[in-house]
Design a protein around this motif. Structure first.
Motif, PDB file in Angstrom:
ATOM      1  N   PRO A  73       0.658  -2.070   1.852  1.00 11.42           N
ATOM      2  CA  PRO A  73      -0.061  -2.884   0.882  1.00 11.42           C
ATOM      3  C   PRO A  73       0.651  -2.924  -0.463  1.00 11.42           C
ATOM      4  CG  PRO A  73      -1.066  -0.713   1.014  1.00 11.42           C
ATOM      5  CD  PRO A  73       0.051  -0.740   2.039  1.00 11.42           C
ATOM      6  N   THR A  74       0.528  -4.051  -1.115  1.00 11.79           N
ATOM      7  CA  THR A  74       0.925  -4.189  -2.517  1.00 11.79           C
ATOM      8  C   THR A  74      -0.300  -4.723  -3.242  1.00 11.79           C
ATOM      9  OG1 THR A  74       3.272  -4.583  -2.082  1.00 11.79           O
ATOM     10  CG2 THR A  74       2.413  -5.382  -4.181  1.00 11.79           C
ATOM     11  N   THR A  75      -0.689  -4.031  -4.293  1.00 13.85           N
ATOM     12  CA  THR A  75      -1.896  -4.375  -5.028  1.00 13.85           C
ATOM     13  C   THR A  75      -1.539  -4.582  -6.485  1.00 13.85           C
ATOM     14  OG1 THR A  75      -3.199  -3.024  -3.502  1.00 13.85           O
ATOM     15  CG2 THR A  75      -4.244  -3.602  -5.584  1.00 13.85           C
ATOM     16  N   LEU A  76      -2.067  -5.667  -7.053  1.00 16.68           N
ATOM     17  CA  LEU A  76      -1.825  -5.965  -8.466  1.00 16.68           C
ATOM     18  C   LEU A  76      -3.146  -5.939  -9.210  1.00 16.68           C
ATOM     19  CD1 LEU A  76       0.032  -8.454  -6.759  1.00 16.68           C
ATOM     20  CD2 LEU A  76       1.246  -7.786  -8.793  1.00 16.68           C
ATOM     21  N   LEU A  77      -3.116  -5.374 -10.396  1.00 16.75           N
ATOM     22  CA  LEU A  77      -4.282  -5.369 -11.264  1.00 16.75           C
ATOM     23  C   LEU A  77      -3.964  -6.282 -12.446  1.00 16.75           C
ATOM     24  CD1 LEU A  77      -7.093  -4.147 -11.500  1.00 16.75           C
ATOM     25  CD2 LEU A  77      -6.093  -2.292 -12.839  1.00 16.75           C
ATOM     26  N   ILE A  78      -4.823  -7.266 -12.647  1.00 15.25           N
ATOM     27  CA  ILE A  78      -4.600  -8.312 -13.655  1.00 15.25           C
ATOM     28  C   ILE A  78      -5.716  -8.244 -14.678  1.00 15.25           C
ATOM     29  CG2 ILE A  78      -4.392 -10.818 -13.987  1.00 15.25           C
ATOM     30  CD1 ILE A  78      -3.471 -10.915 -10.994  1.00 15.25           C
ATOM     31  N   ASN A  79      -5.349  -8.268 -15.968  1.00 14.17           N
ATOM     32  CA  ASN A  79      -6.372  -8.171 -17.016  1.00 14.17           C
ATOM     33  C   ASN A  79      -7.037  -9.519 -17.286  1.00 14.17           C
ATOM     34  OD1 ASN A  79      -4.618  -9.590 -18.741  1.00 14.17           O
ATOM     35  ND2 ASN A  79      -4.011  -7.779 -19.901  1.00 14.17           N
ATOM     36  N   LYS A  80      -7.978  -9.524 -18.210  1.00 12.24           N
ATOM     37  CA  LYS A  80      -8.758 -10.730 -18.523  1.00 12.24           C
ATOM     38  C   LYS A  80      -7.904 -11.856 -19.089  1.00 12.24           C
ATOM     39  CE  LYS A  80     -12.894  -8.048 -19.629  1.00 12.24           C
ATOM     40  NZ  LYS A  80     -13.824  -7.689 -20.730  1.00 12.24           N
ATOM     41  N   ARG A  81      -6.724 -11.510 -19.614  1.00  7.55           N
ATOM     42  CA  ARG A  81      -5.818 -12.509 -20.188  1.00  7.55           C
ATOM     43  C   ARG A  81      -4.811 -13.025 -19.160  1.00  7.55           C
ATOM     44  NH1 ARG A  81      -6.690  -8.516 -23.450  1.00  7.55           N
ATOM     45  NH2 ARG A  81      -4.730  -7.442 -23.074  1.00  7.55           N
ATOM     46  N   GLY A  82      -4.950 -12.593 -17.911  1.00 10.17           N
ATOM     47  CA  GLY A  82      -4.057 -13.071 -16.859  1.00 10.17           C
ATOM     48  C   GLY A  82      -2.722 -12.365 -16.798  1.00 10.17           C
ATOM     49  N   GLU A  83      -2.637 -11.176 -17.375  1.00 11.02           N
ATOM     50  CA  GLU A  83      -1.388 -10.411 -17.366  1.00 11.02           C
ATOM     51  C   GLU A  83      -1.446  -9.342 -16.274  1.00 11.02           C
ATOM     52  OE1 GLU A  83      -0.624 -10.498 -22.185  1.00 11.02           O
ATOM     53  OE2 GLU A  83      -2.006  -9.021 -21.348  1.00 11.02           O
ATOM     54  N   ILE A  84      -0.346  -9.167 -15.575  1.00  5.81           N
ATOM     55  CA  ILE A  84      -0.272  -8.112 -14.564  1.00  5.81           C
ATOM     56  C   ILE A  84      -0.084  -6.785 -15.293  1.00  5.81           C
ATOM     57  CG2 ILE A  84       1.013  -7.189 -12.603  1.00  5.81           C
ATOM     58  CD1 ILE A  84       1.786 -10.125 -11.937  1.00  5.81           C
ATOM     59  N   VAL A  85      -1.076  -5.934 -15.163  1.00  3.99           N
ATOM     60  CA  VAL A  85      -1.073  -4.658 -15.865  1.00  3.99           C
ATOM     61  C   VAL A  85      -0.444  -3.563 -15.014  1.00  3.99           C
ATOM     62  CG1 VAL A  85      -2.601  -2.883 -16.852  1.00  3.99           C
ATOM     63  CG2 VAL A  85      -3.107  -5.306 -17.197  1.00  3.99           C
ATOM     64  N   LYS A  86      -0.684  -3.622 -13.719  1.00  8.24           N
ATOM     65  CA  LYS A  86      -0.191  -2.574 -12.827  1.00  8.24           C
ATOM     66  C   LYS A  86       0.109  -3.170 -11.467  1.00  8.24           C
ATOM     67  CE  LYS A  86       0.143   2.006 -12.078  1.00  8.24           C
ATOM     68  NZ  LYS A  86       1.056   2.862 -12.736  1.00  8.24           N
ATOM     69  N   ARG A  87       1.178  -2.704 -10.858  1.00 10.06           N
ATOM     70  CA  ARG A  87       1.593  -3.126  -9.518  1.00 10.06           C
ATOM     71  C   ARG A  87       1.719  -1.848  -8.683  1.00 10.06           C
ATOM     72  NH1 ARG A  87       4.828  -7.813  -7.768  1.00 10.06           N
ATOM     73  NH2 ARG A  87       4.635  -8.482  -9.914  1.00 10.06           N
ATOM     74  N   TYR A  88       0.926  -1.769  -7.634  1.00  7.76           N
ATOM     75  CA  TYR A  88       0.953  -0.611  -6.744  1.00  7.76           C
ATOM     76  C   TYR A  88       1.605  -1.029  -5.428  1.00  7.76           C
ATOM     77  CZ  TYR A  88      -2.933   0.943  -9.749  1.00  7.76           C
ATOM     78  OH  TYR A  88      -3.735   1.285 -10.813  1.00  7.76           O
ATOM     79  N   VAL A  89       2.592  -0.281  -4.984  1.00  9.75           N
ATOM     80  CA  VAL A  89       3.157  -0.475  -3.658  1.00  9.75           C
ATOM     81  C   VAL A  89       2.743   0.761  -2.875  1.00  9.75           C
ATOM     82  CG1 VAL A  89       5.241  -0.763  -2.283  1.00  9.75           C
ATOM     83  CG2 VAL A  89       5.087  -1.834  -4.545  1.00  9.75           C
ATOM     84  N   GLY A  90       1.991   0.539  -1.807  1.00  7.65           N
ATOM     85  CA  GLY A  90       1.369   1.650  -1.099  1.00  7.65           C
ATOM     86  C   GLY A  90      -0.053   1.821  -1.601  1.00  7.65           C
ATOM     87  N   GLU A  91      -0.723   2.813  -1.089  1.00  4.24           N
ATOM     88  CA  GLU A  91      -2.122   3.046  -1.456  1.00  4.24           C
ATOM     89  C   GLU A  91      -2.222   3.569  -2.882  1.00  4.24           C
ATOM     90  OE1 GLU A  91      -6.014   5.496   0.215  1.00  4.24           O
ATOM     91  OE2 GLU A  91      -4.123   5.624   1.283  1.00  4.24           O
ATOM     92  N   PRO A  92      -3.049   2.929  -3.715  1.00  2.17           N
ATOM     93  CA  PRO A  92      -3.200   3.410  -5.090  1.00  2.17           C
ATOM     94  C   PRO A  92      -3.955   4.742  -5.146  1.00  2.17           C
ATOM     95  CG  PRO A  92      -4.088   1.174  -4.842  1.00  2.17           C
ATOM     96  CD  PRO A  92      -3.805   1.705  -3.477  1.00  2.17           C
ATOM     97  N   ASP A  93      -3.794   5.436  -6.246  1.00  2.00           N
ATOM     98  CA  ASP A  93      -4.658   6.573  -6.580  1.00  2.00           C
ATOM     99  C   ASP A  93      -5.935   5.919  -7.120  1.00  2.00           C
ATOM    100  OD1 ASP A  93      -6.115   8.465  -8.034  1.00  2.00           O
ATOM    101  OD2 ASP A  93      -4.330   9.442  -8.846  1.00  2.00           O
ATOM    102  N   PHE A  94      -6.987   5.903  -6.328  1.00  2.00           N
ATOM    103  CA  PHE A  94      -8.174   5.146  -6.694  1.00  2.00           C
ATOM    104  C   PHE A  94      -8.907   5.726  -7.895  1.00  2.00           C
ATOM    105  CE2 PHE A  94      -7.308   3.119  -2.686  1.00  2.00           C
ATOM    106  CZ  PHE A  94      -7.661   1.804  -2.950  1.00  2.00           C
ATOM    107  N   THR A  95      -8.808   7.023  -8.149  1.00  3.63           N
ATOM    108  CA  THR A  95      -9.419   7.599  -9.349  1.00  3.63           C
ATOM    109  C   THR A  95      -8.737   7.030 -10.594  1.00  3.63           C
ATOM    110  OG1 THR A  95      -9.978   9.614  -8.141  1.00  3.63           O
ATOM    111  CG2 THR A  95      -9.962   9.759 -10.547  1.00  3.63           C
ATOM    112  N   ALA A  96      -7.418   7.010 -10.583  1.00  7.48           N
ATOM    113  CA  ALA A  96      -6.655   6.445 -11.706  1.00  7.48           C
ATOM    114  C   ALA A  96      -6.886   4.937 -11.805  1.00  7.48           C
ATOM    115  CB  ALA A  96      -5.170   6.760 -11.552  1.00  7.48           C
ATOM    116  N   LEU A  97      -6.947   4.249 -10.669  1.00  8.21           N
ATOM    117  CA  LEU A  97      -7.203   2.809 -10.661  1.00  8.21           C
ATOM    118  C   LEU A  97      -8.560   2.515 -11.304  1.00  8.21           C
ATOM    119  CD1 LEU A  97      -6.602  -0.149  -9.691  1.00  8.21           C
ATOM    120  CD2 LEU A  97      -7.782   0.466  -7.592  1.00  8.21           C
ATOM    121  N   HIS A  98      -9.582   3.272 -10.947  1.00 11.62           N
ATOM    122  CA  HIS A  98     -10.914   3.055 -11.522  1.00 11.62           C
ATOM    123  C   HIS A  98     -10.910   3.288 -13.029  1.00 11.62           C
ATOM    124  CE1 HIS A  98     -13.434   3.425  -7.568  1.00 11.62           C
ATOM    125  NE2 HIS A  98     -12.387   2.621  -7.450  1.00 11.62           N
TER     126      HIS A  98
END
Length: 169
Positions: A133-158
């Motif tokens: 998996p590749t997961t991207l986290l995008i902020n309210k302004r449409g900017e990619i804040v974080k790109r995870y390759v592999g399973e994210p650390d969900f505690t840190a993601l939250h």
């Protein structure tokens, strides 16, 4: 002595300039591409609908064991934050058979949008994503804040989602 009076100010200026540009690059983020896609239910959608939301975009495949393993946590993350302006899009890779994707989404009752990237265009627009998996986290302004390759650390993601939800658009 004369050389030191010339060299030292030049060195300080160069370091200050380099520090300024390094600081500026820390503040600049990649803007998420404008993408159009069709959800499994046939509804057309596009990234303009993400404006003002914190978005999690997950590229996955039914044949990817890590993707299947992490999906319950993706669902839990979506459920935890959806009432606060958070949304999720799961993008199945082009090589994933559409019937497998539809069956997976239905059998697991995925509560968010699922799109099949039939021609690989969405993955290409997000930077030629090939690994799942590749997961991207995008902020309210449409900017990619974080790109995870592999399973994210969900505690840190939250924690990061909490921070992004608290920011103004």
């Amino acid at each position: 002595m004369k050389l030191q009076r010339i060299f030292l100010p030049l060195l300080v200026a160069a370091l200050a300039g380099g520090g300024f540009f390094a600081y500026q690059s820390l503040g600049s983020r990649e803007v998420a591409p404008a993408v159009s896609y069709v959800l499994l239910d046939g509804a057309p959608a596009d990234s303009s609908q993400w404006a003002g939301k914190v978005m999690l975009v997950n590229f996955w495949a039914t044949s990817c064991t890590t993707c299947v393993k992490e999906m319950p946590q993706i669902v839990a993350t979506h459920e935890k934050f959806k009432a606060r302006g958070f949304d999720t899009l799961a993008v199945a890779m082009s090589y994933d058979p559409p019937a497998f994707v539809a069956n997976f989404a239905e059998s697991r009752k995925l509560p968010f949008g699922v799109a099949i990237d039939n021609n690989g265009k969405i993955a290409h627009q997000f930077g030629k994503i090939q690994l799942t998996p590749t997961t991207l986290l995008i902020n309210k302004r449409g900017e990619i804040v974080k790109r995870y390759v592999g399973e994210p650390d969900f505690t840190a993601l939250h924690a990061l989602v909490e921070k992004l939800l608290a920011e103004s658009a």
